[in-house]
Design a protein around this motif. Structure first.
Motif, short mmCIF file in Angstrom:
data_model
loop_
_atom_site.label_atom_id
_atom_site.label_comp_id
_atom_site.label_asym_id
_atom_site.label_seq_id
_atom_site.Cartn_x
_atom_site.Cartn_y
_atom_site.Cartn_z
N CYS A 1 0.85 -1.19 0.00
CA CYS A 1 0.00 0.00 0.00
C CYS A 1 0.89 1.24 0.00
N ILE A 2 0.67 2.12 -0.95
CA ILE A 2 1.34 3.42 -0.99
C ILE A 2 0.32 4.46 -0.51
N CYS A 3 0.57 5.01 0.66
CA CYS A 3 -0.41 5.87 1.33
C CYS A 3 -0.01 7.33 1.22
N ASN B 1 -9.33 15.33 4.09
CA ASN B 1 -8.72 15.29 5.41
C ASN B 1 -8.56 13.85 5.93
N TRP B 2 -8.00 12.99 5.07
CA TRP B 2 -7.72 11.63 5.49
C TRP B 2 -6.57 11.05 4.67
N TRP B 3 -6.06 9.93 5.14
CA TRP B 3 -4.99 9.21 4.45
C TRP B 3 -5.60 8.06 3.66
N VAL B 4 -5.27 7.99 2.37
CA VAL B 4 -5.78 6.93 1.50
C VAL B 4 -4.58 6.18 0.92
N SER B 5 -4.85 5.10 0.21
CA SER B 5 -3.77 4.28 -0.33
C SER B 5 -4.07 3.83 -1.75
N LYS B 6 -3.00 3.68 -2.51
CA LYS B 6 -3.05 3.00 -3.80
C LYS B 6 -2.29 1.70 -3.64
N LEU B 7 -2.80 0.63 -4.23
CA LEU B 7 -2.26 -0.71 -3.99
C LEU B 7 -1.46 -1.22 -5.17
N ILE B 8 -0.33 -1.83 -4.87
CA ILE B 8 0.45 -2.59 -5.84
C ILE B 8 0.06 -4.05 -5.66
N ARG B 9 -0.74 -4.57 -6.58
CA ARG B 9 -1.30 -5.92 -6.45
C ARG B 9 -0.67 -6.87 -7.47
N LYS B 10 -0.84 -8.15 -7.20
CA LYS B 10 -0.54 -9.23 -8.15
C LYS B 10 0.90 -9.21 -8.63
N THR C 1 6.42 4.41 -7.85
CA THR C 1 5.24 4.76 -7.07
C THR C 1 4.76 6.18 -7.37
N PHE C 2 4.98 6.65 -8.58
CA PHE C 2 4.60 8.01 -8.94
C PHE C 2 3.08 8.18 -8.84
N ILE C 3 2.66 9.20 -8.10
CA ILE C 3 1.24 9.51 -7.92
C ILE C 3 1.01 10.95 -8.36
N ARG C 4 0.13 11.13 -9.33
CA ARG C 4 -0.18 12.47 -9.81
C ARG C 4 -0.78 13.31 -8.69
N GLY C 5 -0.32 14.55 -8.60
CA GLY C 5 -0.80 15.44 -7.56
C GLY C 5 -0.06 15.33 -6.25
N VAL C 6 0.76 14.29 -6.13
CA VAL C 6 1.55 14.08 -4.91
C VAL C 6 3.04 14.24 -5.21
N ASP C 7 3.49 13.63 -6.31
CA ASP C 7 4.90 13.65 -6.67
C ASP C 7 5.17 14.61 -7.82
N SER C 8 6.39 15.07 -7.88
CA SER C 8 6.84 15.93 -8.97
C SER C 8 7.42 15.08 -10.08
N ARG C 9 7.20 15.50 -11.32
CA ARG C 9 7.75 14.75 -12.45
C ARG C 9 9.27 14.85 -12.51
#
Length: 366
Positions: A123-125, A132-141, A173-181
């Motif tokens: 989980c990348i949180c 106003n919360w912490w969410v996650s994107k999952l690396i599956r399979k 684990t690049f996430i748009r809106g969170v990480d810089s290109r």
């Protein structure tokens, strides 16, 4: 290895983490609580107990810049703890796991953290400001078994993992809106979350304890077969080296510098690995004879500094393994650096183990 007088205490420690100024330490005493101690007049005093999890806490990390604590547990939950005045307030993280969470680590920029789990998932949180919360994107399979450790590359994008399927993997684990290109990875996968950059099949057994070197040019991880693996040129065609040692397997490793690694584990003593520069790559070897000093030690039991001896231990105590002549008397499962921002190398580090001790070590000559 310097001889140290250490008492046997009642509780074990599964993991620990230091505050940014290293005046406080948070430990997980093999239950659902986190105990925070502060050094006051040369004594460690228990000042907080964090209670929110329902089962054993399996991972903890304390951010160096934002002063946030993240915990994960076998109850499949994670909490981010913020200090408000004199109290620590928890915020639930939405992990979406159906198995235990096993390990956690903040990213270098502290805008994300990674959670490895028994669900074969990472989980990348990250924090959603609007909700106003912490969410996650999952690396599956991608994993065939439990994820035992995670490690962030200094560029804040690449993540290395180890698993009980014996493999070490590296993901973006690049996430748009969170990480810089402008991440400086030099790889074409920055915009695609969860892309597998590399998979290493070097170990024939469970894999643990993955770490990057300070520059991010070398990756190290340990196998349950008393081997440690070093990988250069991370990418489609990596350069790898395997180093065997005669002692018991490692559970955690730490890069002291680009050419020095310390490993800890079931042997109860730290092991030293050093590299010789061969021009195009490093040649790693196990150093069989080196000495460490122990300035002081800290025990969880009763929250006292140099506290009770092993006589009179309660029934809830963890039975120690046979002493092997070192500072610890049971498996060392965590090693952390102790350094200031200006330090280029690690001169002091701490270890914790199932014997309930935290030992601070000092390297004299690197």
């Amino acid at each position: 290895m310097a001889a140290v007088s250490i008492h046997q205490f009642a509780q074990c420690i599964t993991c620990h983490a230091w505050s940014p100024d290293q005046t406080m330490v948070a430990i997980c005493p093999n239950n659902s609580e986190v105990h925070i101690y502060k050094l006051m007049q040369e004594k460690w005093e228990k000042i907080h107990i964090l209670r929110k999890h329902d089962q054993i806490i399996s991972g903890i990390d304390w951010s160096a810049k934002s002063n946030k604590i993240v915990t994960v547990s076998h109850d499949r939950n994670s909490y981010v703890w913020n200090q408000e005045s004199s109290e620590w307030e928890p915020t639930l993280v939405i992990l979406r796991l159906n198995r235990a969470a096993l390990c956690v680590q903040w990213s270098p920029q502290e805008n994300k953290f990674a959670v490895g789990s028994g669900a074969k998932t990472v989980c990348i949180c990250y924090y959603e400001q609007e909700n106003n919360w912490w969410v996650s994107k999952l690396i599956r399979k991608k994993h065939n078994s439990s994820v035992t450790s995670v490690a962030w590359h200094p560029n804040n994008i690449l993540l290395a993992t180890t698993s009980t399927d014996g493999k070490c993997r590296v993901f973006t684990t690049f996430i748009r809106g969170v990480d810089s290109r402008d991440s400086g990875t030099g790889l074409p996968y920055d915009s695609k979350f969860g892309e597998q950059i590399m998979q290493l099949d070097l170990s024939s057994s469970w894999a643990f304890a993955v770490r990057w070197s300070p520059s991010g040019s070398t990756l190290a991880y340990a196998g349950h077969n008393s081997m440690i693996y070093f990988v250069d040129e991370v990418g489609p065609s990596p350069s790898a080296q395997s180093v065997s040692f005669r002692d018991l397997p490692l559970r955690d490793v730490l890069f002291v510098s680009e050419k020095m690694v310390i490993g800890v584990g079931f042997d109860c003593n730290p092991l030293l690995f050093m590299a010789d520069d061969m021009g195009t790559c490093f040649c790693w070897t196990w150093m069989t004879d080196f000495e460490l000093d122990v300035p002081f030690q800290f025990s969880e039991a009763f929250g006292k500094f140099y506290s009770q001896s092993k006589h009179g231990i309660g029934n809830e105590s963890v039975e120690p393994s046979k002493p092997r002549g070192g500072a610890h008397e049971n498996c060392i499962n965590c090693i952390l650096p102790l350094r200031k921002e200006s330090d280029t190398t690690v001169k002091r580090f701490s270890t914790s183990g199932l014997d309930g001790k935290i030992v601070i070590w000092e390297l004299h000559d690197q």
